[in-house]
Design a protein around this motif. Structure first.
Motif, PDB file in Angstrom:
ATOM      1  N   VAL A  92       0.855  -1.190   0.000  1.00  0.00           N
ATOM      2  CA  VAL A  92       0.000   0.000   0.000  1.00  0.00           C
ATOM      3  C   VAL A  92       0.887   1.235   0.000  1.00  0.00           C
ATOM      4  N   THR A  93       0.582   2.170  -0.881  1.00  0.00           N
ATOM      5  CA  THR A  93       1.255   3.469  -0.878  1.00  0.00           C
ATOM      6  C   THR A  93       0.236   4.559  -0.547  1.00  0.00           C
ATOM      7  N   ILE A  94       0.622   5.457   0.332  1.00  0.00           N
ATOM      8  CA  ILE A  94      -0.187   6.636   0.642  1.00  0.00           C
ATOM      9  C   ILE A  94       0.773   7.816   0.707  1.00  0.00           C
ATOM     10  N   ALA A  95       0.593   8.783  -0.184  1.00  0.00           N
ATOM     11  CA  ALA A  95       1.535   9.902  -0.271  1.00  0.00           C
ATOM     12  C   ALA A  95       0.799  11.236  -0.312  1.00  0.00           C
ATOM     13  N   THR A 104      -5.185   7.614  10.433  1.00  0.00           N
ATOM     14  CA  THR A 104      -6.639   7.435  10.499  1.00  0.00           C
ATOM     15  C   THR A 104      -7.135   6.537   9.363  1.00  0.00           C
ATOM     16  N   ILE A 105      -6.624   6.756   8.166  1.00  0.00           N
ATOM     17  CA  ILE A 105      -7.004   5.931   7.012  1.00  0.00           C
ATOM     18  C   ILE A 105      -6.654   4.463   7.266  1.00  0.00           C
ATOM     19  N   LEU A 106      -5.466   4.223   7.810  1.00  0.00           N
ATOM     20  CA  LEU A 106      -5.040   2.852   8.093  1.00  0.00           C
ATOM     21  C   LEU A 106      -5.904   2.222   9.182  1.00  0.00           C
ATOM     22  N   ASN A 107      -6.278   3.015  10.164  1.00  0.00           N
ATOM     23  CA  ASN A 107      -7.087   2.501  11.278  1.00  0.00           C
ATOM     24  C   ASN A 107      -8.518   2.173  10.881  1.00  0.00           C
ATOM     25  N   GLN A 108      -9.093   3.001  10.017  1.00  0.00           N
ATOM     26  CA  GLN A 108     -10.521   2.894   9.720  1.00  0.00           C
ATOM     27  C   GLN A 108     -10.910   1.553   9.112  1.00  0.00           C
ATOM     28  N   ASP A 109     -10.048   1.010   8.269  1.00  0.00           N
ATOM     29  CA  ASP A 109     -10.359  -0.256   7.608  1.00  0.00           C
ATOM     30  C   ASP A 109      -9.155  -1.190   7.685  1.00  0.00           C
ATOM     31  N   ILE A 110      -8.641  -1.360   8.876  1.00  0.00           N
ATOM     32  CA  ILE A 110      -7.393  -2.089   9.069  1.00  0.00           C
ATOM     33  C   ILE A 110      -7.505  -3.545   8.614  1.00  0.00           C
ATOM     34  N   GLU A 111      -8.722  -4.086   8.637  1.00  0.00           N
ATOM     35  CA  GLU A 111      -8.909  -5.475   8.210  1.00  0.00           C
ATOM     36  C   GLU A 111      -8.609  -5.667   6.728  1.00  0.00           C
ATOM     37  N   ARG A 112      -8.611  -4.590   5.970  1.00  0.00           N
ATOM     38  CA  ARG A 112      -8.310  -4.683   4.536  1.00  0.00           C
ATOM     39  C   ARG A 112      -6.810  -4.778   4.260  1.00  0.00           C
ATOM     40  N   LEU A 113      -6.019  -4.737   5.322  1.00  0.00           N
ATOM     41  CA  LEU A 113      -4.575  -4.911   5.185  1.00  0.00           C
ATOM     42  C   LEU A 113      -4.152  -6.373   5.351  1.00  0.00           C
ATOM     43  N   THR A 114      -5.098  -7.285   5.387  1.00  0.00           N
ATOM     44  CA  THR A 114      -4.820  -8.697   5.675  1.00  0.00           C
ATOM     45  C   THR A 114      -3.720  -9.281   4.800  1.00  0.00           C
ATOM     46  N   THR A 115      -3.762  -9.006   3.512  1.00  0.00           N
ATOM     47  CA  THR A 115      -2.765  -9.571   2.587  1.00  0.00           C
ATOM     48  C   THR A 115      -1.556  -8.662   2.391  1.00  0.00           C
ATOM     49  N   VAL A 116      -1.578  -7.509   3.021  1.00  0.00           N
ATOM     50  CA  VAL A 116      -0.529  -6.502   2.813  1.00  0.00           C
ATOM     51  C   VAL A 116       0.670  -6.780   3.711  1.00  0.00           C
ATOM     52  N   ASN A 117       1.872  -6.736   3.138  1.00  0.00           N
ATOM     53  CA  ASN A 117       3.085  -6.933   3.929  1.00  0.00           C
ATOM     54  C   ASN A 117       4.038  -5.741   3.878  1.00  0.00           C
ATOM     55  N   ARG A 118       3.676  -4.706   3.101  1.00  0.00           N
ATOM     56  CA  ARG A 118       4.528  -3.513   3.038  1.00  0.00           C
ATOM     57  C   ARG A 118       3.668  -2.261   2.904  1.00  0.00           C
ATOM     58  N   LEU A 119       3.964  -1.261   3.716  1.00  0.00           N
ATOM     59  CA  LEU A 119       3.329   0.053   3.645  1.00  0.00           C
ATOM     60  C   LEU A 119       4.405   1.074   3.312  1.00  0.00           C
ATOM     61  N   ILE A 120       4.170   1.867   2.277  1.00  0.00           N
ATOM     62  CA  ILE A 120       5.097   2.929   1.896  1.00  0.00           C
ATOM     63  C   ILE A 120       4.340   4.240   2.042  1.00  0.00           C
ATOM     64  N   LEU A 121       4.689   5.000   3.063  1.00  0.00           N
ATOM     65  CA  LEU A 121       3.898   6.151   3.473  1.00  0.00           C
ATOM     66  C   LEU A 121       4.734   7.425   3.401  1.00  0.00           C
ATOM     67  N   GLN A 122       4.156   8.444   2.797  1.00  0.00           N
ATOM     68  CA  GLN A 122       4.877   9.706   2.642  1.00  0.00           C
ATOM     69  C   GLN A 122       4.042  10.825   3.259  1.00  0.00           C
ATOM     70  N   PRO A 123       4.224  11.049   4.561  1.00  0.00           N
ATOM     71  CA  PRO A 123       3.501  12.145   5.220  1.00  0.00           C
ATOM     72  C   PRO A 123       4.139  13.496   4.920  1.00  0.00           C
ATOM     73  N   ASN A 124       3.309  14.499   4.711  1.00  0.00           N
ATOM     74  CA  ASN A 124       3.827  15.857   4.526  1.00  0.00           C
ATOM     75  C   ASN A 124       4.261  16.470   5.856  1.00  0.00           C
ATOM     76  N   ILE A 125       3.533  16.118   6.908  1.00  0.00           N
ATOM     77  CA  ILE A 125       3.818  16.629   8.248  1.00  0.00           C
ATOM     78  C   ILE A 125       3.496  15.551   9.278  1.00  0.00           C
ATOM     79  N   HIS A 126       4.024  15.713  10.475  1.00  0.00           N
ATOM     80  CA  HIS A 126       3.682  14.880  11.641  1.00  0.00           C
ATOM     81  C   HIS A 126       3.832  13.379  11.374  1.00  0.00           C
TER      82      HIS A 126
END
Length: 233
Positions: A92-95, A104-126
């Motif tokens: 999953v990429t979120i940029a 919050t996005i990851l928390n809201q539907d965390i069950e949809r990450l069942t098959t996911v083994n890598r998160l690539i996240l690019q926060p602008n802040i915090h």
């Protein structure tokens, strides 16, 4: 920027996608990243998710223009709801969002990450909010990067499943980023952050503070202390 040539920020995000991955790009905007991943034979399939109608239509048009509709699926959906069970998404990429919003996005539907083994996240802040989310949800950092583009400073966090412990300093500043504390972009980021915190403290100095503002003041003072000690050590 286009589907063949990304910004430096998104190029670095793409660099952490493993070859042969099945990717969900959440908040895909024009779907430049999904198209790039297919064009460069990095991913074999990408789901591009968009919650806003305008960007969703732009993403659909881009995929059709690039003739990639066999490999890129564009979905009008809120966050991880773009991922369906039979997609078998593993990355999953979120940029381009704030760290708290990404968490919050990851928390809201965390069950949809069942098959996911890598998160690539690019926060602008915090980015701290993502590191704290990772600790609570059994994800660990495997890489971090900091870069400057168009006078803005960005962090990239790469997570895989696993247990992680971070000190307060590492959660705030990034355990991998702290290894090279002489990195000029890293130093610039924390110089700017500290200057802004000092400005806020000066603005509220001597004012009658509510309990909420007093707590915020204490949080800022603690962060200033953490950064100062980290950079001087």
């Amino acid at each position: 920027m286009n589907a063949q040539r990304l910004s430096e920020r998104l190029t670095r995000v793409a660099s952490y996608v493993e070859k042969g991955a099945i990717v969900a790009d959440i908040g895909s905007d024009h779907a430049y990243l999904p198209c790039y991943l297919i064009h460069h034979q990095i991913a074999i399939k990408v789901v591009a998710g968009e919650v806003a109608k305008g960007p969703y239509e732009s993403a659909r048009s881009q995929v059709l223009a690039e003739q990639l509709q066999e490999n890129v699926t564009v979905r009008f959906a809120n966050g991880l709801q773009a991922i369906e069970r039979d997609d078998f998404v593993d990355t999953v990429t979120i940029a381009g969002m704030g760290g708290p919003l990404i968490a919050t996005i990851l928390n809201q539907d965390i069950e949809r990450l069942t098959t996911v083994n890598r998160l690539i996240l690019q926060p602008n802040i915090h980015a701290k909010a993502i590191r704290e989310w990772a600790i609570l949800n059994e994800w660990k950092l495997v890489a971090e990067e900091i870069l400057q583009e168009d006078d803005k400073i960005y962090e990239i966090l790469v997570l895989e499943r696993g247990h992680m412990k971070l000190s307060a300093t590492q959660a705030l500043m990034g355990p991998f980023l702290m290894i090279d504390k002489k990195n000029q972009i890293f130093l610039l980021k924390w110089s700017k952050e500290s200057a802004e915190w000092i400005r806020i403290l000066k603005a509220i100095h001597g004012a009658q503070l509510s309990k909420e503002v007093e707590i915020k003041k204490q949080e800022i003072e603690e962060k200033l202390k953490i950064v100062k000690e980290a950079l001087e050590s």
